[in-house]
Write an enzyme that holds these catalytic residues in place. Sequence first.
Site, PDB file in Angstrom:
ATOM      1  N   GLY A 167       0.844  -1.202   0.000  1.00 33.67           N
ATOM      2  CA  GLY A 167       0.000   0.000   0.000  1.00 33.67           C
ATOM      3  C   GLY A 167       0.870   1.240   0.000  1.00 33.67           C
ATOM      4  O   GLY A 167       1.993   1.203   0.488  1.00 33.67           O
ATOM      5  N   CYS A 183       1.299  12.705   1.487  1.00 37.32           N
ATOM      6  CA  CYS A 183       0.440  13.439   0.551  1.00 37.32           C
ATOM      7  C   CYS A 183      -0.642  12.652  -0.183  1.00 37.32           C
ATOM      8  O   CYS A 183      -1.730  13.184  -0.380  1.00 37.32           O
ATOM      9  CB  CYS A 183       1.309  14.180  -0.449  1.00 37.32           C
TER      10      CYS A 183
HETATM   11  P1  NAD Z   1       6.398  19.878   6.652  1.00 33.20           P
HETATM   12  O1  NAD Z   1       5.447  19.588   7.751  1.00 33.20           O
HETATM   13  O2  NAD Z   1       7.638  19.054   6.508  1.00 33.20           O
HETATM   14  O3  NAD Z   1       6.894  21.406   6.750  1.00 33.20           O
HETATM   15  C1  NAD Z   1       6.036  22.475   6.935  1.00 33.20           C
HETATM   16  C2  NAD Z   1       6.745  23.506   7.830  1.00 33.20           C
HETATM   17  O4  NAD Z   1       5.976  24.714   7.849  1.00 33.20           O
HETATM   18  C3  NAD Z   1       6.882  23.072   9.291  1.00 33.20           C
HETATM   19  O5  NAD Z   1       8.253  23.067   9.649  1.00 33.20           O
HETATM   20  C4  NAD Z   1       6.097  24.148  10.075  1.00 33.20           C
HETATM   21  O6  NAD Z   1       6.704  24.477  11.321  1.00 33.20           O
HETATM   22  C5  NAD Z   1       6.167  25.317   9.128  1.00 33.20           C
HETATM   23  N1  NAD Z   1       5.137  26.346   9.311  1.00 33.20           N
HETATM   24  C6  NAD Z   1       3.799  26.194   9.485  1.00 33.20           C
HETATM   25  N2  NAD Z   1       3.214  27.401   9.562  1.00 33.20           N
HETATM   26  C7  NAD Z   1       4.180  28.335   9.413  1.00 33.20           C
HETATM   27  C8  NAD Z   1       4.199  29.736   9.375  1.00 33.20           C
HETATM   28  N3  NAD Z   1       3.067  30.460   9.464  1.00 33.20           N
HETATM   29  N4  NAD Z   1       5.382  30.372   9.218  1.00 33.20           N
HETATM   30  C9  NAD Z   1       6.522  29.673   9.104  1.00 33.20           C
HETATM   31  N5  NAD Z   1       6.575  28.327   9.112  1.00 33.20           N
HETATM   32  C10 NAD Z   1       5.418  27.664   9.266  1.00 33.20           C
HETATM   33  O7  NAD Z   1       5.558  19.830   5.309  1.00 33.20           O
HETATM   34  P2  NAD Z   1       6.081  19.448   3.835  1.00 33.20           P
HETATM   35  O8  NAD Z   1       6.171  17.977   3.691  1.00 33.20           O
HETATM   36  O9  NAD Z   1       7.257  20.298   3.506  1.00 33.20           O
HETATM   37  O10 NAD Z   1       4.826  19.903   2.964  1.00 33.20           O
HETATM   38  C11 NAD Z   1       4.545  21.284   2.762  1.00 33.20           C
HETATM   39  C12 NAD Z   1       3.482  21.381   1.672  1.00 33.20           C
HETATM   40  O11 NAD Z   1       4.006  20.871   0.447  1.00 33.20           O
HETATM   41  C13 NAD Z   1       2.206  20.578   1.942  1.00 33.20           C
HETATM   42  O12 NAD Z   1       1.109  21.294   1.443  1.00 33.20           O
HETATM   43  C14 NAD Z   1       2.416  19.312   1.127  1.00 33.20           C
HETATM   44  O13 NAD Z   1       1.192  18.754   0.714  1.00 33.20           O
HETATM   45  C15 NAD Z   1       3.174  19.833  -0.074  1.00 33.20           C
HETATM   46  N6  NAD Z   1       4.033  18.842  -0.752  1.00 33.20           N
HETATM   47  C16 NAD Z   1       4.795  17.983  -0.009  1.00 33.20           C
HETATM   48  C17 NAD Z   1       5.643  17.080  -0.660  1.00 33.20           C
HETATM   49  C18 NAD Z   1       6.500  16.116   0.110  1.00 33.20           C
HETATM   50  O14 NAD Z   1       7.141  15.291  -0.513  1.00 33.20           O
HETATM   51  N7  NAD Z   1       6.561  16.159   1.426  1.00 33.20           N
HETATM   52  C19 NAD Z   1       5.747  17.108  -2.056  1.00 33.20           C
HETATM   53  C20 NAD Z   1       4.965  18.020  -2.775  1.00 33.20           C
HETATM   54  C21 NAD Z   1       4.115  18.895  -2.100  1.00 33.20           C
HETATM   55  C1  UGA Z   2       4.488  11.684  -4.214  1.00 29.08           C
HETATM   56  C2  UGA Z   2       4.564  12.002  -5.708  1.00 29.08           C
HETATM   57  O1  UGA Z   2       5.316  10.981  -6.367  1.00 29.08           O
HETATM   58  C3  UGA Z   2       5.226  13.351  -5.937  1.00 29.08           C
HETATM   59  O2  UGA Z   2       5.207  13.671  -7.321  1.00 29.08           O
HETATM   60  C4  UGA Z   2       4.442  14.417  -5.155  1.00 29.08           C
HETATM   61  O3  UGA Z   2       5.058  15.683  -5.299  1.00 29.08           O
HETATM   62  C5  UGA Z   2       4.418  14.041  -3.689  1.00 29.08           C
HETATM   63  O4  UGA Z   2       3.798  12.726  -3.553  1.00 29.08           O
HETATM   64  C6  UGA Z   2       3.615  14.972  -2.854  1.00 29.08           C
HETATM   65  O5  UGA Z   2       2.784  15.688  -3.354  1.00 29.08           O
HETATM   66  O6  UGA Z   2       3.861  14.878  -1.658  1.00 29.08           O
HETATM   67  P1  UGA Z   2       6.170  10.730  -2.386  1.00 29.08           P
HETATM   68  O7  UGA Z   2       4.935  10.504  -1.601  1.00 29.08           O
HETATM   69  O8  UGA Z   2       7.296  11.446  -1.751  1.00 29.08           O
HETATM   70  O9  UGA Z   2       5.817  11.565  -3.723  1.00 29.08           O
HETATM   71  O10 UGA Z   2       6.749   9.326  -2.902  1.00 29.08           O
HETATM   72  P2  UGA Z   2       6.271   8.288  -4.028  1.00 29.08           P
HETATM   73  O11 UGA Z   2       7.475   7.814  -4.722  1.00 29.08           O
HETATM   74  O12 UGA Z   2       5.194   8.839  -4.869  1.00 29.08           O
HETATM   75  O13 UGA Z   2       5.717   7.076  -3.163  1.00 29.08           O
HETATM   76  C7  UGA Z   2       4.500   7.187  -2.436  1.00 29.08           C
HETATM   77  C8  UGA Z   2       4.114   5.828  -1.906  1.00 29.08           C
HETATM   78  O14 UGA Z   2       3.699   4.970  -2.963  1.00 29.08           O
HETATM   79  C9  UGA Z   2       5.247   5.089  -1.195  1.00 29.08           C
HETATM   80  O15 UGA Z   2       4.742   4.430  -0.064  1.00 29.08           O
HETATM   81  C10 UGA Z   2       5.709   4.093  -2.235  1.00 29.08           C
HETATM   82  O16 UGA Z   2       6.322   2.964  -1.683  1.00 29.08           O
HETATM   83  C11 UGA Z   2       4.407   3.749  -2.912  1.00 29.08           C
HETATM   84  N1  UGA Z   2       4.564   3.236  -4.289  1.00 29.08           N
HETATM   85  C12 UGA Z   2       5.108   4.007  -5.254  1.00 29.08           C
HETATM   86  C13 UGA Z   2       4.103   1.969  -4.594  1.00 29.08           C
HETATM   87  O17 UGA Z   2       3.576   1.243  -3.723  1.00 29.08           O
HETATM   88  N2  UGA Z   2       4.233   1.497  -5.878  1.00 29.08           N
HETATM   89  C14 UGA Z   2       4.780   2.254  -6.863  1.00 29.08           C
HETATM   90  O18 UGA Z   2       4.852   1.763  -8.018  1.00 29.08           O
HETATM   91  C15 UGA Z   2       5.233   3.540  -6.545  1.00 29.08           C
END
Ligand code: NAD
Ligand code: UGA
Length: 464
Positions: free
Chosen positions: A270, A275
């Site tokens: 799974g 996200c």
């Molecule tokens: P995260 O929780 O790692 O980081 C967010 C940070 O924002 C925290 O450190 C928090 O303390 C800080 N914060 C909150 N409110 C604040 C404020 N008012 N001023 C300053 N700092 C503040 O989150 P993340 O994983 O970096 O995700 C951020 C966004 O990006 C989310 O909307 C997520 O959906 C999106 N996103 C995440 C990924 C990923 O791979 N993690 C990929 C693409 C998009």
């Molecule tokens: C995912 C997307 O790939 C990014 O493009 C996006 O920006 C990000 O979410 C986001 O918005 O946070 P991420 O969650 O970091 O990135 O990693 P993935 O490689 O997408 O894997 C997500 C989950 O799916 C993992 O648990 C992985 O093991 C699983 N997965 C992935 C599968 O079970 N099968 C696959 O073929 C690929």
Amino acid sequence: MVIEKICCLGAGYVGGPTCSVIALKCPNIKVTVCDKSVERINQWNSDKLPIYEPGLDDVVRQCRGKNLFFSTDIAQGIQEADLIFISVNTPTKTFGNGKGRAADLKYVESAARMIADLATSNKIVVEKSTVPVKAAEIIMKILRANTKPGVNYQILSNPEFLAEGTAIVDLIEAERVLIGGEDTPDGQKAIQELCWVYEHWIPAKNILTTNTWSSELSKLAANAFLAQRISSINSLSAVCEATGADVSEVARAVGRDSRIGPKFLEASIGFGGSCFQKDILNLIYLCECLNLPEVAAYWQQVLNLNDYQKIRFTRKVIESLFNTVTDKNIAVLGFSFKKNTGDTRESPAIYVSQTLLDEGAKLNIYDPKVEPDQIMYELTNPYVTSEPEIVKKNVEIHDTAYSAVTGAHAIVLCTEWDEFKTLDFQKIYEVMMKPAYIFDGRKILNHERLQNIGFHVQTIGKRL
Ligand code: NAD
Ligand code: UGA
């Protein structure tokens, strides 16, 4: 306006790596990443960064103190910046209206209010967090209702597509950058200014521009499509186990059709991560609010299937161990939601571990990059268990795989870390209880070899 200073609100998995790469590729731009968490900023300024991401240390080391700064001084960051990224967390709401589905936009709103309070000159404000469609309108309303004389705002949507574990490569070699803005001369000018930043290293043809709402929806759609592929192949993994087909062979055959493509067809226990679930819930909620119940139900099924896959795998573990795991030692290899990250958010290992604990098992957990405190935090979270004392008593965290498997009745492999492929399974077999079981939730081990050693092996999508 030429962009000379960028500020990012939120120094997390997105803000940190994204701004580090911007600083690397744009040496003439000063990039300041701000967070309200003092601890997080201290870690960004230390030798041990708050997140593990291959290649990130190098980039930070090259730029930090030159044109890349991590700071808690949000006021200064906002005031001096020409362009501000909002990269704060947007978790699923845990209370009130839309509980369990809607995105909680309180951090986005508070970031917008900080900008409104503190800005003293024109700003381009860029929504980088993943948000529901029309969220930029909230930012616009807050900023434009509080505009001071001489201060103008343009609001853009620029969602991030990086995946954890490959973030630096994803950012440096982005297949596309998406920028949405208003269809006005000022809106288009702001889009061009952000394009200019990315054009320092991204070919112009890879930068797509759209209206704001298309950009916001495209981000939710991209994650929904990716997750849907995983649920599709996982649904077929159940059919494979029931029939004798092999899901890897099916994925290879199906993916060879260029209209389908081979990526993201890896059957697993799974999907996890911060996200996919959150963003699909967000899309479902949006569809319900738009009175589109059929569309909502379609995407809900992607999540239902993902839950089913985690349940199915865990049930198989318990049933194979004579339907009881009480007081049995089980080694859990891998706790992060995928390899090459220390992130555990929504990791399927949490569900697997918790269910085994509920059945009375003793868990010996090893993950190469997840901190022990983080594992205990996930397993004792009140949303996961009502009995944190039992968790503390029955979970032991190990610093090698060999130590975790010693004396175990079974190994449950939850994350596809490369180092698990090269473990000495002969040696492992000798130190385990017999019969010795391996449940390979990621299909990465050599099953025939394990069977020859004497293991009972089960995996996903293939009868062994
Ligand atoms: P995260 O929780 O790692 O980081 C967010 C940070 O924002 C925290 O450190 C928090 O303390 C800080 N914060 C909150 N409110 C604040 C404020 N008012 N001023 C300053 N700092 C503040 O989150 P993340 O994983 O970096 O995700 C951020 C966004 O990006 C989310 O909307 C997520 O959906 C999106 N996103 C995440 C990924 C990923 O791979 N993690 C990929 C693409 C998009
Ligand atoms: C995912 C997307 O790939 C990014 O493009 C996006 O920006 C990000 O979410 C986001 O918005 O946070 P991420 O969650 O970091 O990135 O990693 P993935 O490689 O997408 O894997 C997500 C989950 O799916 C993992 O648990 C992985 O093991 C699983 N997965 C992935 C599968 O079970 N099968 C696959 O073929 C690929």
